[in-house]
Enzyme design. Structure first.
Site, short mmCIF file in Angstrom:
data_model
loop_
_atom_site.label_atom_id
_atom_site.label_comp_id
_atom_site.label_asym_id
_atom_site.label_seq_id
_atom_site.Cartn_x
_atom_site.Cartn_y
_atom_site.Cartn_z
N VAL A 129 0.82 -1.20 0.00
CA VAL A 129 0.00 0.00 0.00
C VAL A 129 0.86 1.26 0.00
O VAL A 129 0.56 2.24 -0.69
CB VAL A 129 -0.95 -0.03 1.22
CG1 VAL A 129 -1.66 1.31 1.39
CG2 VAL A 129 -1.96 -1.16 1.07
N ASP A 130 1.94 1.24 0.76
CA ASP A 130 2.79 2.43 0.89
C ASP A 130 3.40 2.81 -0.45
O ASP A 130 3.36 3.98 -0.86
CB ASP A 130 3.89 2.15 1.91
CG ASP A 130 4.24 3.37 2.76
OD1 ASP A 130 3.53 4.38 2.66
OD2 ASP A 130 5.20 3.29 3.52
N ASP A 131 3.99 1.84 -1.14
CA ASP A 131 4.56 2.14 -2.46
C ASP A 131 3.50 2.58 -3.44
O ASP A 131 3.72 3.50 -4.24
CB ASP A 131 5.29 0.90 -2.99
CG ASP A 131 6.71 0.80 -2.48
OD1 ASP A 131 7.60 1.38 -3.11
OD2 ASP A 131 6.92 0.16 -1.44
N GLU A 165 2.59 6.24 -2.84
CA GLU A 165 3.65 7.17 -3.24
C GLU A 165 3.87 7.18 -4.76
O GLU A 165 4.21 8.22 -5.33
CB GLU A 165 4.95 6.84 -2.51
CG GLU A 165 4.89 7.10 -1.01
CD GLU A 165 4.70 8.57 -0.66
OE1 GLU A 165 5.24 9.43 -1.38
OE2 GLU A 165 4.00 8.86 0.32
N HIS A 184 0.14 8.33 4.18
CA HIS A 184 0.47 8.39 2.76
C HIS A 184 -0.75 8.09 1.89
O HIS A 184 -0.92 8.67 0.82
CB HIS A 184 1.61 7.43 2.45
CG HIS A 184 2.89 7.79 3.12
ND1 HIS A 184 3.89 6.89 3.40
CD2 HIS A 184 3.35 9.00 3.58
CE1 HIS A 184 4.90 7.50 3.99
NE2 HIS A 184 4.59 8.78 4.11
#
Length: 685
Positions: free
Chosen positions: A409-411, A414, A485
């Protein structure tokens, strides 16, 4: 002078590099106030140097990747693996030993992060690796290490993983290790302690280790390790069990039952379980031969498959071993450092964000190349995440070059934020990828309204209780930094008012610490959490005057160092008194500045001092030095020094000082509403 680029990407000194007026936030037009003229000029010059340096790092294919430095257990285990498989190489061994020796501290020990305290398991593994490399036990540096190890309880006090490696050579008894039955793979997802109750990194490690635990291999030891026991005549000192009424006591007794079960386990069932584990492992091997894009699962998968009969010439094994070789970084002095992982997607999206926020025009060839590469890395097939979200359509990004089973999810958040900053010649292609990524991310929201990194609702605390799981975090609950994020990304997509975004915002507000900070799961630590959350809240419409934002500002101001920077030691994960305390670093200073700028503190004294620190510590070549570890794999247990963090985050912060916050204007262009109209009144949030 600002750094500018001509149409072909060459860097020159001269006019503003932003050739598109829509890229210039209103804050930039205001310019510096009188007393800040010198600082403003210094920031402009620092940005120019950093932009040139970062553009020069880009691979021709469009990606960026910095070294990912962890600790010497990666290097030691690589040598132990080669010894176990019978493929030890003199050149590799010599180079690895050079690196390991270089990381040894004056007292003979090894730490798991720069400037950290000695760590027993890391010291044991490093010592054994140097013995494999030929270092004699009576050499001064070895004698200091072994004496310290004995003082701390010897091998018997080491973590389970260390003792597993030693058991592979008979240096430790398998009978004195927690049992990990392969029948675990047959448990359905609704049964407690099934493999999907573990975080993906632990799951990928545990499944192959069930095979290793069942088969208990022992290779001939090239030497004895009596010097690492407090008493070589009694290497297995008895340890009292925890009270039966405690979780630890219950699981310790369950482990004794599993040891008894091992003796009576039906052979056909056990074989079927090991075969199923083998298939599970092979099915998850990536196209580059690795597993999950990270070193530990790859190492244990290679061992498990070898024990199941895969010879070293088998394509699966050959590809796996070749992938491990690609984790090696050869240094100029001849030393060889093994990365635990590689981070090209993460580094590329952060680099693109930094360059865009620093004024590089959105159609710059370097940014377009980065967008092309990121678009090519989109994952369009299902993975383990679908066990908890079976009806969700795929569409996200992973951290590594190849890790299609485990996008995160983080990548994804971003990457979407990076793509939205770039003017791509095929906008429909970008729109489609962003739509898929946004939809997948929304579908990965956990029940509490927040987001975790790899799985949804991976929150059972039972796996952490297992005697086997003493190596770090083994579950993947939601975190403030990942949730922030996502909220920031949703705001950029004009979805700040979406009920799912509002639930995420409410979760973030509820998770704020009493002192005004937020805990950072994937970066160190409260500075990272706070630096992630405040920009997300303000991008989503929370007014800078909101009490939560004001508390965060006060906390950041209170922990600013005398030199104007910010720093936080990894020890804050164990001891709350370390929160926000540590030697100033470029990346952590940038995170604090990003939060303060988002909170409207552009002209504040803390911001001026932080900017001056970054400008004053930048090298002539546009880089910053950062030996300290500011990244997190497992809080406290596994720390990371992302070598590109020291470049991308300072550039982002300096750029936002010059050109303003990116999302007020971005959201306005996408929603057709001015930024102020999207603000949520303090009393309503």
């Amino acid at each position: 002078m600002t750094a500018t680029t001509d149409g072909g990407g060459a860097i020159t000194d001269g006019a503003d590099p932003r050739h598109d007026s829509t890229a210039a936030p209103a804050a930039a037009a205001a310019g510096p106030s009188g007393g800040d003229t010198g600082l403003h000029q210094g920031v402009q010059e620092a940005v120019g140097r950093a932009v040139r340096e970062l553009l020069g790092r880009q691979d021709p294919a469009g990606w960026w990747k910095g070294d990912l430095q962890t600790n010497v257990t990666m290097d030691a285990e690589d040598l132990l693996l080669r010894q176990f498989l019978g493929i030890a190489d003199e050149t590799v061994t010599r180079a690895a030993a050079l690196f390991i020796r270089g990381e040894q501290q004056a007292d003979g020990t090894w730490a798991t992060f720069h400037g950290g305290p000695p760590e027993l398991s890391a010291t044991i593994e490093a010592y054994v690796a140097l013995r494999l490399a030929g270092d004699p036990p009576d050499a001064p540096h070895m004698a200091r290490a072994s004496a310290w190890i004995r003082e701390r309880g010897g091998i018997a006090s080491a973590r389970v993983f260390t003792r597993i490696w030693l058991a592979l050579f008979g240096w430790w008894s398998w009978d004195h290790l927690p049992e990990l039955p392969p029948e675990l793979v047959f448990l359905p997802p609704w049964v407690p302690l099934n493999i999907y109750d573990f975080g993906c990194w632990a799951r990928q490690t545990i499944v192959p280790l069930t095979v290793v635990s069942a088969l208990r291999p022992v290779r001939p030891a090239p030497f004895v390790l009596d010097e690492l026991h407090t008493d070589a005549r009694n290497p297995y000192p008895a340890k009292p069990l925890a009270p039966v009424t405690s979780w630890d006591g219950a699981f310790q007794r369950m482990d004794k039952v599993l040891h008894l079960y091992r003796r009576v386990a039906p052979r056909r069932l056990r074989k079927a379980a090991m075969d199923a584990a083998g298939r599970w492992i092979v099915e998850r091997q990536e196209n580059d031969g690795c597993w999950g894009g990270i070193q530990p699962p790859a190492v244990y998968s290679v061992i498990a498959l070898h024990l199941l009969g895969y010879d070293l010439g088998h394509p699966v094994m050959r590809a796996g071993l070749e992938s491990l070789d690609r984790f090696a970084v050869w240094r100029e002095d001849g030393a060889r450092m093994v990365e635990a992982c590689q981070s090209p997607v993460w580094d590329t999206c952060l680099a693109a964000i930094a360059l865009a926020d620093a004024g590089v025009r959105p159609d710059h060839p370097a940014l377009v190349r980065a967008a092309d590469w990121m678009l090519g890395e989109e994952i369009r097939r299902s993975g383990d995440w679908a066990v908890r979200r079976p009806g969700l359509a795929p569409g996200g990004w992973a951290f590594e070059f190849h890790n299609d089973t485990y996008p995160d999810v983080d990548d994804t958040a971003e990457v979407v934020l990076a793509l939205r900053r770039i003017h791509h010649p095929e906008p429909a292609k970008v729109e489609a990828a962003v739509a898929r990524g946004t939809s997948w991310t929304l579908g990965m929201q956990s029940k509490d309204g927040a987001w975790a990194a790899f799985d949804a609702d991976n929150t059972s605390t039972l796996p952490n209780r297992l005697p086997f799981c003493d190596f770090g975090e083994v579950i993947d609950p939601p975190s403030a930094d990942v949730t922030a994020h996502v909220v920031e990304m949703l705001a950029a997509e004009g979805k700040a008012a979406d009920p799912r975004a509002r639930r995420g915002i409410a979760w973030l507000l509820a998770e704020q610490e009493e002192d005004g900070s937020w805990f950072g799961r994937w970066g160190t630590n409260y500075v990272y959490g706070t630096g992630s959350v405040v920009p997300a809240l303000t991008a989503a419409g929370i007014d800078p005057g909101h009490p939560a934002v004001r508390r965060a500002v006060r906390w950041l101001e209170s922990v600013q160092n005398e030199d104007g920077g910010w720093g936080e030691d990894q020890r804050s994960y164990q001891d709350r008194s370390w929160a926000g305390k540590g030697t100033s670093t470029a990346s952590q200073t940038a995170w604090a500045l990003m939060a303060l700028l988002a909170a409207g503190e552009r002209d504040g004294e803390a911001v001026r001092r932080g900017l001056a620190h970054l400008v004053g510590t930048q090298r002539a070549d546009g880089t910053w030095d950062e030996p300290y570890f500011t990244g997190t794999g497992f809080p406290w247990d596994f720390s990371i020094n992302y070598h590109l963090y020291r470049q991308v985050f300072p550039l982002t912060a300096l750029g936002r000082y010059l050109y303003g916050e990116p999302f007020g204007q971005a959201a306005a262009r996408r929603t057709g509403r001015p930024p102020a109209a999207a603000r949520v009144p303090v009393e309503e949030a």
